[in-house]
Design a protein around this motif. Sequence first.
Motif, short mmCIF file in Angstrom:
data_model
loop_
_atom_site.label_atom_id
_atom_site.label_comp_id
_atom_site.label_asym_id
_atom_site.label_seq_id
_atom_site.Cartn_x
_atom_site.Cartn_y
_atom_site.Cartn_z
N ILE A 36 0.84 -1.21 0.00
CA ILE A 36 0.00 0.00 0.00
C ILE A 36 0.87 1.25 0.00
O ILE A 36 0.64 2.19 -0.76
N ASP A 37 1.92 1.26 0.83
CA ASP A 37 2.81 2.42 0.91
C ASP A 37 3.53 2.65 -0.42
O ASP A 37 3.63 3.79 -0.87
N GLY A 38 4.00 1.58 -1.03
CA GLY A 38 4.69 1.71 -2.32
C GLY A 38 3.77 2.27 -3.39
O GLY A 38 4.18 3.12 -4.19
N LEU A 39 2.54 1.82 -3.41
CA LEU A 39 1.57 2.33 -4.39
C LEU A 39 1.26 3.80 -4.13
O LEU A 39 1.19 4.60 -5.07
N CYS A 40 1.09 4.15 -2.87
CA CYS A 40 0.83 5.56 -2.53
C CYS A 40 2.00 6.44 -2.94
O CYS A 40 1.80 7.49 -3.57
N LYS A 41 3.20 6.03 -2.60
CA LYS A 41 4.39 6.83 -2.92
C LYS A 41 4.65 6.87 -4.42
O LYS A 41 5.27 7.80 -4.91
N GLY A 42 4.15 5.88 -5.13
CA GLY A 42 4.27 5.87 -6.58
C GLY A 42 3.16 6.66 -7.27
O GLY A 42 3.09 6.71 -8.48
N GLY A 43 2.28 7.27 -6.46
CA GLY A 43 1.20 8.09 -7.00
C GLY A 43 0.01 7.30 -7.52
O GLY A 43 -0.84 7.84 -8.20
N GLU A 47 -5.01 2.39 -7.29
CA GLU A 47 -4.55 1.01 -7.09
C GLU A 47 -4.34 0.71 -5.61
O GLU A 47 -4.64 -0.40 -5.14
N ALA A 48 -3.83 1.69 -4.87
CA ALA A 48 -3.64 1.51 -3.43
C ALA A 48 -4.99 1.27 -2.76
O ALA A 48 -5.12 0.38 -1.90
N TYR A 49 -5.99 2.03 -3.16
CA TYR A 49 -7.31 1.89 -2.56
C TYR A 49 -7.94 0.55 -2.94
O TYR A 49 -8.57 -0.10 -2.11
N LYS A 50 -7.75 0.12 -4.19
CA LYS A 50 -8.27 -1.18 -4.63
C LYS A 50 -7.63 -2.31 -3.80
O LYS A 50 -8.31 -3.22 -3.34
N SER A 51 -6.33 -2.23 -3.64
CA SER A 51 -5.62 -3.25 -2.86
C SER A 51 -6.08 -3.21 -1.40
O SER A 51 -6.25 -4.26 -0.77
N PHE A 52 -6.28 -2.02 -0.87
CA PHE A 52 -6.78 -1.86 0.49
C PHE A 52 -8.14 -2.54 0.66
O PHE A 52 -8.36 -3.26 1.63
N LYS A 53 -9.03 -2.33 -0.31
CA LYS A 53 -10.36 -2.94 -0.22
C LYS A 53 -10.28 -4.47 -0.26
O LYS A 53 -11.03 -5.14 0.44
N ILE A 54 -9.38 -5.01 -1.07
CA ILE A 54 -9.20 -6.46 -1.12
C ILE A 54 -8.72 -6.98 0.23
O ILE A 54 -9.25 -7.97 0.75
N LEU A 55 -7.75 -6.30 0.82
CA LEU A 55 -7.24 -6.71 2.12
C LEU A 55 -8.33 -6.57 3.19
O LEU A 55 -8.43 -7.41 4.09
N PHE A 56 -9.14 -5.53 3.07
CA PHE A 56 -10.23 -5.31 4.01
C PHE A 56 -11.23 -6.47 3.97
O PHE A 56 -11.63 -6.98 5.01
#
Length: 81
Positions: A36-43, A47-56
């Motif tokens: 998640i951090d890598g996706l956020c820092k990569g802008g 994608e970060a939010y999509k991955s977050f929802k999957i983990l959720f």
Amino acid sequence: LNGFGKAGKVEKVFKIYSDMQSQGLVPDKVVQNALIDGLCKGGEMDEAYKSFKILFKKGSLCVEIFNVLINGFCKAGKVAK
């Protein structure tokens, strides 16, 4: 993962994460946080939010992942999200 995200190499972040899973490795909270951090820092906030929802949905989140995502949205100027 985090280093590739910082370098803007988001495709590499996903590749490593996918390779881990395909080899039967279960990413722990540290790896999920780095994803998640890598996706956020990569802008790549979408994608970060999509991955977050999957983990959720899997029930495998921790406070640190919430903090990383919130921080990413704030830095991206998307506080309302």
